[in-house]
Design a protein around this motif. Structure first.
Motif, PDB file in Angstrom:
ATOM      1  N   UNK A   1     -32.319  40.043  41.379  1.00 30.48           N
ATOM      2  CA  UNK A   1     -31.059  39.464  40.919  1.00 30.48           C
ATOM      3  C   UNK A   1     -30.649  38.365  41.876  1.00 30.48           C
ATOM      4  N   UNK A   2     -30.335  37.200  41.314  1.00 33.25           N
ATOM      5  CA  UNK A   2     -29.888  36.078  42.154  1.00 33.25           C
ATOM      6  C   UNK A   2     -28.403  35.860  41.996  1.00 33.25           C
ATOM      7  N   UNK A   3     -27.678  36.892  41.514  1.00 38.01           N
ATOM      8  CA  UNK A   3     -26.246  36.706  41.300  1.00 38.01           C
ATOM      9  C   UNK A   3     -25.416  37.817  41.902  1.00 38.01           C
ATOM     10  N   UNK A   4     -25.936  38.486  42.935  1.00 35.77           N
ATOM     11  CA  UNK A   4     -25.183  39.617  43.455  1.00 35.77           C
ATOM     12  C   UNK A   4     -23.918  39.193  44.194  1.00 35.77           C
ATOM     13  N   UNK A   5     -23.842  37.939  44.618  1.00 38.13           N
ATOM     14  CA  UNK A   5     -22.600  37.462  45.224  1.00 38.13           C
ATOM     15  C   UNK A   5     -21.460  37.571  44.222  1.00 38.13           C
ATOM     16  N   UNK A   6     -21.772  37.343  42.933  1.00 38.07           N
ATOM     17  CA  UNK A   6     -20.739  37.443  41.905  1.00 38.07           C
ATOM     18  C   UNK A   6     -20.218  38.869  41.821  1.00 38.07           C
ATOM     19  N   UNK A   7     -21.128  39.856  41.928  1.00 35.89           N
ATOM     20  CA  UNK A   7     -20.679  41.250  41.876  1.00 35.89           C
ATOM     21  C   UNK A   7     -19.842  41.586  43.101  1.00 35.89           C
ATOM     22  N   UNK A   8     -20.264  41.069  44.258  1.00 36.48           N
ATOM     23  CA  UNK A   8     -19.460  41.257  45.463  1.00 36.48           C
ATOM     24  C   UNK A   8     -18.061  40.697  45.227  1.00 36.48           C
ATOM     25  N   UNK A   9     -17.997  39.504  44.622  1.00 39.20           N
ATOM     26  CA  UNK A   9     -16.717  38.861  44.352  1.00 39.20           C
ATOM     27  C   UNK A   9     -15.883  39.652  43.367  1.00 39.20           C
ATOM     28  N   UNK A  10     -16.529  40.169  42.308  1.00 41.41           N
ATOM     29  CA  UNK A  10     -15.778  40.939  41.313  1.00 41.41           C
ATOM     30  C   UNK A  10     -15.166  42.169  41.988  1.00 41.41           C
ATOM     31  N   UNK A  11     -15.975  42.853  42.805  1.00 37.05           N
ATOM     32  CA  UNK A  11     -15.441  44.016  43.516  1.00 37.05           C
ATOM     33  C   UNK A  11     -14.295  43.638  44.423  1.00 37.05           C
ATOM     34  N   UNK A  12     -14.453  42.531  45.151  1.00 35.22           N
ATOM     35  CA  UNK A  12     -13.438  42.110  46.109  1.00 35.22           C
ATOM     36  C   UNK A  12     -12.138  41.763  45.395  1.00 35.22           C
ATOM     37  N   UNK A  13     -12.230  40.976  44.308  1.00 32.05           N
ATOM     38  CA  UNK A  13     -11.006  40.568  43.619  1.00 32.05           C
ATOM     39  C   UNK A  13     -10.363  41.750  42.901  1.00 32.05           C
ATOM     40  N   UNK A  14     -11.177  42.646  42.301  1.00 28.71           N
ATOM     41  CA  UNK A  14     -10.599  43.821  41.650  1.00 28.71           C
ATOM     42  C   UNK A  14      -9.766  44.614  42.647  1.00 28.71           C
ATOM     43  N   UNK A  15     -10.376  44.863  43.798  1.00 26.95           N
ATOM     44  CA  UNK A  15      -9.693  45.641  44.821  1.00 26.95           C
ATOM     45  C   UNK A  15      -8.406  44.950  45.273  1.00 26.95           C
TER      46      UNK A  15
ATOM     47  N   UNK B   1     -22.555  48.138  40.880  1.00 28.79           N
ATOM     48  CA  UNK B   1     -21.404  48.928  41.300  1.00 28.79           C
ATOM     49  C   UNK B   1     -21.348  49.107  42.802  1.00 28.79           C
ATOM     50  N   UNK B   2     -22.502  49.417  43.404  1.00 24.26           N
ATOM     51  CA  UNK B   2     -22.522  49.602  44.862  1.00 24.26           C
ATOM     52  C   UNK B   2     -22.175  48.285  45.554  1.00 24.26           C
ATOM     53  N   UNK B   3     -22.681  47.177  44.999  1.00 26.92           N
ATOM     54  CA  UNK B   3     -22.313  45.886  45.567  1.00 26.92           C
ATOM     55  C   UNK B   3     -20.820  45.642  45.416  1.00 26.92           C
ATOM     56  N   UNK B   4     -20.229  46.136  44.306  1.00 29.06           N
ATOM     57  CA  UNK B   4     -18.786  46.026  44.128  1.00 29.06           C
ATOM     58  C   UNK B   4     -18.023  46.783  45.199  1.00 29.06           C
TER      59      UNK B   4
ATOM     60  N   UNK C   1      -7.601  54.710  44.856  1.00 31.76           N
ATOM     61  CA  UNK C   1      -7.955  54.473  43.452  1.00 31.76           C
ATOM     62  C   UNK C   1      -8.646  53.116  43.292  1.00 31.76           C
ATOM     63  N   UNK C   2      -8.182  52.104  44.065  1.00 29.80           N
ATOM     64  CA  UNK C   2      -8.775  50.768  43.865  1.00 29.80           C
ATOM     65  C   UNK C   2     -10.236  50.747  44.271  1.00 29.80           C
ATOM     66  N   UNK C   3     -10.605  51.528  45.282  1.00 31.86           N
ATOM     67  CA  UNK C   3     -11.998  51.491  45.753  1.00 31.86           C
ATOM     68  C   UNK C   3     -12.951  51.980  44.656  1.00 31.86           C
ATOM     69  N   UNK C   4     -12.718  53.176  44.067  1.00 32.90           N
ATOM     70  CA  UNK C   4     -13.597  53.568  42.961  1.00 32.90           C
ATOM     71  C   UNK C   4     -13.487  52.640  41.756  1.00 32.90           C
ATOM     72  N   UNK C   5     -12.279  52.085  41.530  1.00 34.38           N
ATOM     73  CA  UNK C   5     -12.134  51.193  40.383  1.00 34.38           C
ATOM     74  C   UNK C   5     -13.011  49.962  40.546  1.00 34.38           C
ATOM     75  N   UNK C   6     -13.101  49.449  41.781  1.00 41.75           N
ATOM     76  CA  UNK C   6     -13.939  48.254  41.939  1.00 41.75           C
ATOM     77  C   UNK C   6     -15.399  48.597  41.685  1.00 41.75           C
ATOM     78  N   UNK C   7     -15.792  49.856  41.995  1.00 39.98           N
ATOM     79  CA  UNK C   7     -17.151  50.284  41.641  1.00 39.98           C
ATOM     80  C   UNK C   7     -17.324  50.234  40.123  1.00 39.98           C
ATOM     81  N   UNK C   8     -16.354  50.828  39.404  1.00 35.95           N
ATOM     82  CA  UNK C   8     -16.500  50.963  37.950  1.00 35.95           C
ATOM     83  C   UNK C   8     -16.484  49.584  37.278  1.00 35.95           C
ATOM     84  N   UNK C   9     -15.510  48.739  37.681  1.00 36.25           N
ATOM     85  CA  UNK C   9     -15.401  47.424  37.037  1.00 36.25           C
ATOM     86  C   UNK C   9     -16.682  46.621  37.257  1.00 36.25           C
TER      87      UNK C   9
END
Lengths: 358, 293
Positions: A71-85, A228-231, A97-105
């Motif tokens: 995957x060459x787009x894992x930075x995006x998943x890192x970003x999604x997790x960061x912004x969700x949180x 999810x883990x990257x999130x 709650x936000x920590x597991x939610x960022x995993x799920x999102x």
């Protein structure tokens, strides 16, 4: 190689393969727990960065090292997790709650991109995630009402069970706990049917399929888990940087993650940790020697990415086992000291295997 | 009437940009068809081709045509050596190893170009720079028209090469069935290296044709991502598909830049790419084939 002689299936399923493992990992854990008490704040912060990258590295290792997809787009998943949180915290949702939610999102985002692309060969995933990363980067910078655009997004200090997680020590211990959880999760996945299916897909899709493994399903599960883990790592990253900027999650960060996996050593959880240490320490090492390099190389604008590229190329050509493979060889050398055979680890001769009909 | 003319103009400019994507995509497809490798450094090879042309034409003061030919030759030689020295070693390794290897090479090329030619955007004077053709109500830049004409000529040359010459037919044979080609006495390994050379040469043509429109700089390899959209749209593995896909991506990009809010143009090609993967993953011209065990 020292082979363990196993007489029972339970032995094969144990997390600690031999009793001495428990001792050494326990010692390492004790050192990690004591570390912030003895070390200065700067070093604690740096090691916290390594821990966060190691979490993301384990996530990507499940995908690339064990399922054979890149995957060459894992930075995006890192970003999604960061912004969700960060966005949920700003709404007043508790950190627990936000920590597991960022995993799920993030895992859901992974499914969204995985379902259409994983029907095709792994190549399409690499291309699609490259495109996905660039789209998400644009979304982060343009969606002002949520992400704050280029002004950035301040991250609130989280509280868990009444403790405020702040400073280098707070983020260090949180990351350590999350990393241990993720390592435990990964180790368990790898000895479960899911993990065996992933390894089977990596080694041969056709034979995996003929053993009754639903390719698209297991690939999507692996991709969602990895995302999810990257999130999770992203949620920690938000607290690590404390102010999110959209341009942090670009292709270069994705390349760094892939470098973690390739330089650490494909197909080993240890490799993800080694790779994270390498990738986080390389910029520091450059910063130290920057002024002493000849011809102004140290001042070159693209120095870091090109060094990552160089190491990637050198490792793929000369040490496909990565740092962990090198470590195994070193261990083997001393264990069998006068009798070391170089051919033990020789790369198998391979010829082009077509993925096409004919 | 005014509107129709404007749309036509956008379409022609879009096709010009699309031809560049198509040429870079053609480079991917040639290599993929033959060796099942995907060269993520194709865009960076195009950048090197542009810089080579700059060296021959602007620095050494050669004639445009001679300099362009030399630059294409030099880049093709570079592609040949790249295969002989580096990529041949990873034949038979899993596909993602090649993906990462070429990605890493791309970053190295960027750094090397930065050291060699600096990080500023540069340009050289071509016969087409800043000239326009007026036809009807249209104002078309000669630089854009030269891209379209150059692409057509190159396609003609490649078509004749692949269908009429011994070497071209040998290349077709080796990409259809390596083993059978080997039994027929075709030196498959060096044929693959020559395919790398052709692909690098095509990338250099793209770089040279692009230089009057947008200047040459170290990061122009980013076009590679748009070219992926073109290649996937054409069904990765089809040569006409790559060009048609490129033109579609280019035109869609121009039109979305005009009709949609600013900023969407940057992601158009990526959206097209993902949409193709969702709706028609085999692309326009691709065929899905299953491997026999």
């Amino acid at each position: 190689m020292r082979y363990l002689f196993k007489t029972r299936y339970e032995q094969d399923l144990r997390i600690a393969r031999q009793p001495s493992d428990l001792f050494w990992y326990g010692l390492l854990l004790a050192v990690m727990v004591v570390f912030p008490i003895v070390a200065g704040e700067f070093y604690v912060g740096e090691v916290a960065g390594v821990l966060i990258f190691a979490v993301a590295g384990v996530g990507l290792m499940l995908l690339t090292g064990y399922t054979g997809l890149v995957s060459l787009g894992h930075a995006a998943f890192l970003g999604i997790g960061a912004y969700t949180n960060a966005v949920l915290l700003a709404q007043g949702v508790p950190f627990a709650i936000t920590l597991p939610t960022s995993f799920v999102v993030t895992a859901l985002a992974g499914i969204a991109i995985g379902v259409p692309t994983l029907r095709m060969s792994g190549l399409y995933l690499a291309i699609a995630t490259l495109a996905f990363g660039s789209i998400i980067g644009n979304v982060f910078s343009k969606w002002n009402s949520v992400t704050g655009g280029f002004d950035g997004f301040p991250v609130q200090t989280p509280t868990i069970l009444g403790f405020r997680i702040q400073g280098a020590n707070g983020i260090y211990y949180t990351s350590l706990v999350v990393l241990i959880f993720v390592l435990w999760l990964a180790a368990n996945i790898l000895r479960s049917p899911l993990g065996r299916a992933m390894v089977a897909i990596r080694d041969s899709e056709i034979s995996a399929q003929s053993m009754g493994i639903h390719l698209a399903k297991y690939k999507t599960i692996a991709f969602a888990l990895s995302a999810g883990i990257t999130g999770l790592a992203g949620a920690l990253f938000a607290h690590y940087v404390r102010h999110l900027a959209p341009d942090a999650f670009d292709i270069l960060l994705s390349i760094q993650f892939v470098t973690i996996v390739f330089i650490g050593g494909l197909g080993s959880i240890h490799g993800a940790i080694f790779g994270a240490i390498f990738v986080r320490l390389l910029p520091q090492a450059i910063a130290i020697v920057r002024d002493d390099l000849p011809f102004g190389i140290g001042r070159m604008p693209g120095l870091e990415p090109s060094l990552f590229g160089l190491f990637l190329v050198l490792f793929i050509l000369f040490e496909p086992g990565g740092l962990y493979g090198r470590w195994l060889k070193l261990k083997q050398y001393f264990r069998s000291f006068p009798m070391y055979k170089g051919s033990t680890f020789k790369r198998q001769k391979a010829y082009a295997k077509s993925e096409r009909l004919r | 009437m005014q509107d129709a003319a404007r749309i036509l103009q956008l379409v022609i400019n879009g096709s010009a940009a699309g031809c560049i994507y198509g040429l870079v995509a053609l480079g991917f497809v040639l290599i993929y068809k033959a060796t099942e490798m995907v060269n993520f450094a194709q865009g960076d090879i195009m950048m090197l081709g542009g810089f080579a042309a700059y060296t021959f034409i602007a620095t050494l003061g050669m004639n445009y045509w001679l300099g362009a030919l030399l630059a294409i030759g030099a880049t093709a030689l570079f592609g040949y050596l790249l295969d002989v020295l580096i990529l041949r070693r990873v034949i038979g390794q899993p596909q993602f190893q090649v993906v990462m290897l070429t990605l890493g090479l791309g970053f190295i090329f960027r750094a090397a170009a930065g050291i060699g030619w600096g990080y500023d955007s540069i340009a050289f004077v071509t016969p087409f720079t800043n000239k326009v053709v007026r036809a009807g109500g249209l104002v078309l830049g000669q630089d854009n028209l030269s891209i379209i004409a150059g692409t057509l000529v190159l396609c003609g040359v490649l078509y004749v090469f692949f269908s009429r010459t011994r070497l071209g037919i040998a290349m077709q044979a080796s990409s259809q069935n390596q083993l059978a080609a080997y039994y027929m006495g075709i030196p498959v390994r060096s044929v693959f290296s020559m395919i790398w050379a052709i692909s690098a040469g095509v990338a250099a043509v793209a770089g040279i044709l692009l230089s009057p429109v947008s200047m040459i700089d170290v990061n122009m390899g980013g076009i590679g991502i748009k070219a992926f959209a073109a290649a996937v749209l054409g069904g990765f593995g089809s040569i006409p598909g790559a060009l048609v896909g490129g033109i579609i991506v280019g035109v869609v990009e121009q039109l979305s830049g005009y009709y949609l809010p600013p900023g969407t143009q940057d992601v158009t090609s990526n959206v097209v790419l993902l949409a193709v993967l969702v709706l028609r993953p085999q692309g326009l011209f691709g065929q899905t084939i299953r491997k026999r065990v």
